[in-house]
Write a protein that holds these residues in place. Structure first.
Motif, mmCIF file in Angstrom:
data_model
loop_
_atom_site.group_PDB
_atom_site.id
_atom_site.type_symbol
_atom_site.label_atom_id
_atom_site.label_comp_id
_atom_site.label_asym_id
_atom_site.label_seq_id
_atom_site.Cartn_x
_atom_site.Cartn_y
_atom_site.Cartn_z
ATOM 1 N N GLN A 197 0.845 -1.192 0.000
ATOM 2 C CA GLN A 197 0.000 0.000 0.000
ATOM 3 C C GLN A 197 0.877 1.238 0.000
ATOM 4 O OE1 GLN A 197 -2.923 0.132 3.153
ATOM 5 N NE2 GLN A 197 -4.185 1.584 1.994
ATOM 6 N N ALA A 198 0.760 2.006 -1.059
ATOM 7 C CA ALA A 198 1.473 3.269 -1.171
ATOM 8 C C ALA A 198 0.590 4.391 -0.610
ATOM 9 C CB ALA A 198 1.819 3.549 -2.632
ATOM 10 N N PRO A 199 1.188 5.502 -0.204
ATOM 11 C CA PRO A 199 0.393 6.601 0.354
ATOM 12 C C PRO A 199 -0.696 7.064 -0.604
ATOM 13 C CG PRO A 199 2.720 6.980 0.747
ATOM 14 C CD PRO A 199 2.630 5.784 -0.151
ATOM 15 N N GLY A 200 -1.905 7.161 -0.093
ATOM 16 C CA GLY A 200 -3.022 7.636 -0.894
ATOM 17 C C GLY A 200 -3.600 6.623 -1.861
ATOM 18 N N LYS A 201 -3.098 5.392 -1.794
ATOM 19 C CA LYS A 201 -3.581 4.355 -2.719
ATOM 20 C C LYS A 201 -4.146 3.178 -1.939
ATOM 21 C CE LYS A 201 -0.488 5.418 -6.558
ATOM 22 N NZ LYS A 201 0.462 4.845 -7.560
ATOM 23 N N GLU A 202 -4.908 2.370 -2.643
ATOM 24 C CA GLU A 202 -5.462 1.179 -2.022
ATOM 25 C C GLU A 202 -4.389 0.092 -1.919
ATOM 26 O OE1 GLU A 202 -10.189 1.467 -3.251
ATOM 27 O OE2 GLU A 202 -8.991 -0.274 -3.826
ATOM 28 N N ARG A 203 -4.604 -0.806 -0.991
ATOM 29 C CA ARG A 203 -3.699 -1.948 -0.855
ATOM 30 C C ARG A 203 -3.872 -2.835 -2.074
ATOM 31 N NH1 ARG A 203 -3.389 -4.747 4.970
ATOM 32 N NH2 ARG A 203 -3.344 -2.497 5.411
ATOM 33 N N GLU A 204 -2.742 -3.212 -2.681
ATOM 34 C CA GLU A 204 -2.807 -3.995 -3.908
ATOM 35 C C GLU A 204 -2.037 -5.300 -3.780
ATOM 36 O OE1 GLU A 204 -1.023 -1.832 -7.133
ATOM 37 O OE2 GLU A 204 0.981 -1.896 -6.252
ATOM 38 N N PHE A 205 -2.466 -6.243 -4.577
ATOM 39 C CA PHE A 205 -1.823 -7.558 -4.611
ATOM 40 C C PHE A 205 -0.441 -7.453 -5.240
ATOM 41 C CE2 PHE A 205 -1.384 -12.034 -5.071
ATOM 42 C CZ PHE A 205 -0.827 -12.246 -6.320
ATOM 43 N N VAL A 206 0.511 -8.193 -4.675
ATOM 44 C CA VAL A 206 1.864 -8.239 -5.213
ATOM 45 C C VAL A 206 2.216 -9.654 -5.674
ATOM 46 C CG1 VAL A 206 4.316 -7.939 -4.700
ATOM 47 C CG2 VAL A 206 2.639 -6.318 -3.783
ATOM 48 N N ALA A 207 2.069 -10.624 -4.760
ATOM 49 C CA ALA A 207 2.470 -11.996 -5.075
ATOM 50 C C ALA A 207 1.778 -12.937 -4.107
ATOM 51 C CB ALA A 207 3.985 -12.151 -4.978
ATOM 52 N N ALA A 208 1.686 -14.193 -4.506
ATOM 53 C CA ALA A 208 1.070 -15.193 -3.640
ATOM 54 C C ALA A 208 1.697 -16.548 -3.890
ATOM 55 C CB ALA A 208 -0.439 -15.261 -3.862
ATOM 56 N N SER A 209 1.613 -17.393 -2.879
ATOM 57 C CA SER A 209 2.152 -18.746 -2.957
ATOM 58 C C SER A 209 1.157 -19.709 -2.345
ATOM 59 C CB SER A 209 3.477 -18.822 -2.192
ATOM 60 O OG SER A 209 3.898 -20.163 -2.052
ATOM 61 N N SER A 210 0.972 -20.837 -2.996
ATOM 62 C CA SER A 210 0.197 -21.900 -2.392
ATOM 63 C C SER A 210 0.938 -22.449 -1.179
ATOM 64 C CB SER A 210 -0.048 -23.014 -3.410
ATOM 65 O OG SER A 210 1.194 -23.583 -3.816
ATOM 66 N N TRP A 211 0.276 -23.306 -0.411
ATOM 67 C CA TRP A 211 0.920 -23.822 0.792
ATOM 68 C C TRP A 211 2.201 -24.568 0.460
ATOM 69 C CZ3 TRP A 211 2.162 -28.775 2.417
ATOM 70 C CH2 TRP A 211 2.621 -28.849 3.727
ATOM 71 N N SER A 212 2.180 -25.346 -0.585
ATOM 72 C CA SER A 212 3.351 -26.139 -0.941
ATOM 73 C C SER A 212 4.449 -25.299 -1.578
ATOM 74 C CB SER A 212 2.966 -27.249 -1.906
ATOM 75 O OG SER A 212 2.591 -26.700 -3.164
ATOM 76 N N GLY A 213 4.067 -24.114 -2.092
ATOM 77 C CA GLY A 213 5.036 -23.317 -2.843
ATOM 78 C C GLY A 213 5.100 -23.702 -4.307
ATOM 79 N N GLY A 214 4.335 -24.725 -4.670
ATOM 80 C CA GLY A 214 4.370 -25.193 -6.045
ATOM 81 C C GLY A 214 3.662 -24.274 -7.019
ATOM 82 N N ASN A 215 2.729 -23.503 -6.504
ATOM 83 C CA ASN A 215 2.019 -22.525 -7.333
ATOM 84 C C ASN A 215 2.286 -21.128 -6.795
ATOM 85 O OD1 ASN A 215 0.729 -24.329 -9.133
ATOM 86 N ND2 ASN A 215 -0.769 -24.820 -7.558
ATOM 87 N N THR A 216 2.680 -20.250 -7.686
ATOM 88 C CA THR A 216 2.894 -18.847 -7.327
ATOM 89 C C THR A 216 2.244 -17.964 -8.384
ATOM 90 O OG1 THR A 216 5.034 -18.804 -8.458
ATOM 91 C CG2 THR A 216 5.065 -19.276 -6.104
ATOM 92 N N TYR A 217 1.987 -16.738 -7.996
ATOM 93 C CA TYR A 217 1.358 -15.802 -8.924
ATOM 94 C C TYR A 217 1.845 -14.402 -8.580
ATOM 95 C CZ TYR A 217 -2.163 -14.017 -12.121
ATOM 96 O OH TYR A 217 -2.791 -13.424 -13.191
ATOM 97 N N TYR A 218 2.013 -13.587 -9.614
ATOM 98 C CA TYR A 218 2.564 -12.245 -9.416
ATOM 99 C C TYR A 218 1.728 -11.197 -10.141
ATOM 100 C CZ TYR A 218 6.656 -14.911 -7.985
ATOM 101 O OH TYR A 218 7.502 -15.788 -7.348
ATOM 102 N N ALA A 219 1.702 -10.024 -9.552
ATOM 103 C CA ALA A 219 1.134 -8.884 -10.267
ATOM 104 C C ALA A 219 2.020 -8.571 -11.465
ATOM 105 C CB ALA A 219 1.049 -7.673 -9.343
#
Length: 124
Positions: free
Chosen positions: A39-61
């Motif tokens: 979250q940058a000043p004056g902006k909404e919180r945005e997605f950056v990255a995510a990982s499944s529990w195993s780490g086998g699946n990831t996703y990025y903005a």
């Protein structure tokens, strides 16, 4: 309940690198997918990255794809965000989040637990 604590933020010049850590405690015997948001000043919180529990699946903005890498060490209950080639527009408070299912998610409201955030400032 899960408690999340981020660390590793700081001030870095453009083109530099930082590695954020998110340590989980509490009910860590369950399996959690993890996400990073910012979250940058004056902006909404945005997605950056995510990982499944195993780490086998990831996703990025799209804005960080190819520069950031999410990884995790489940034995240590820690998830990381390696940030390379940082840009001034990456300046924000970075939050990690956990959801009590194994599959990753992009939406903020999918996550049940949040850390307090760590500041990342990239100077030009």
């Amino acid at each position: 309940q899960v408690q999340l604590v981020e660390s590793g933020g700081g001030l870095v010049q453009a083109g530099g690198s930082l590695r954020l850590s998110c340590a989980a405690s509490g009910r860590t015997s369950s399996r959690y997918a993890m996400g990073w948001f910012r979250q940058a000043p004056g902006k909404e919180r945005e997605f950056v990255a995510a990982s499944s529990w195993s780490g086998g699946n990831t996703y990025y903005a799209d804005s960080v794809k190819g520069r950031f890498t999410v990884s995790r060490d489940n034995a240590e209950n820690t998830v990381y965000l390696q940030m390379n080639s940082l840009k001034p527009e990456d300046t924000a408070v970075y939050y990690c989040a956990a959801k009590s299912t194994v599959s990753l998610a992009l939406r903020r409201d999918a996550y049940e637990y949040w850390g307090q955030g760590t500041q990342v400032t990239v100077s030009s």
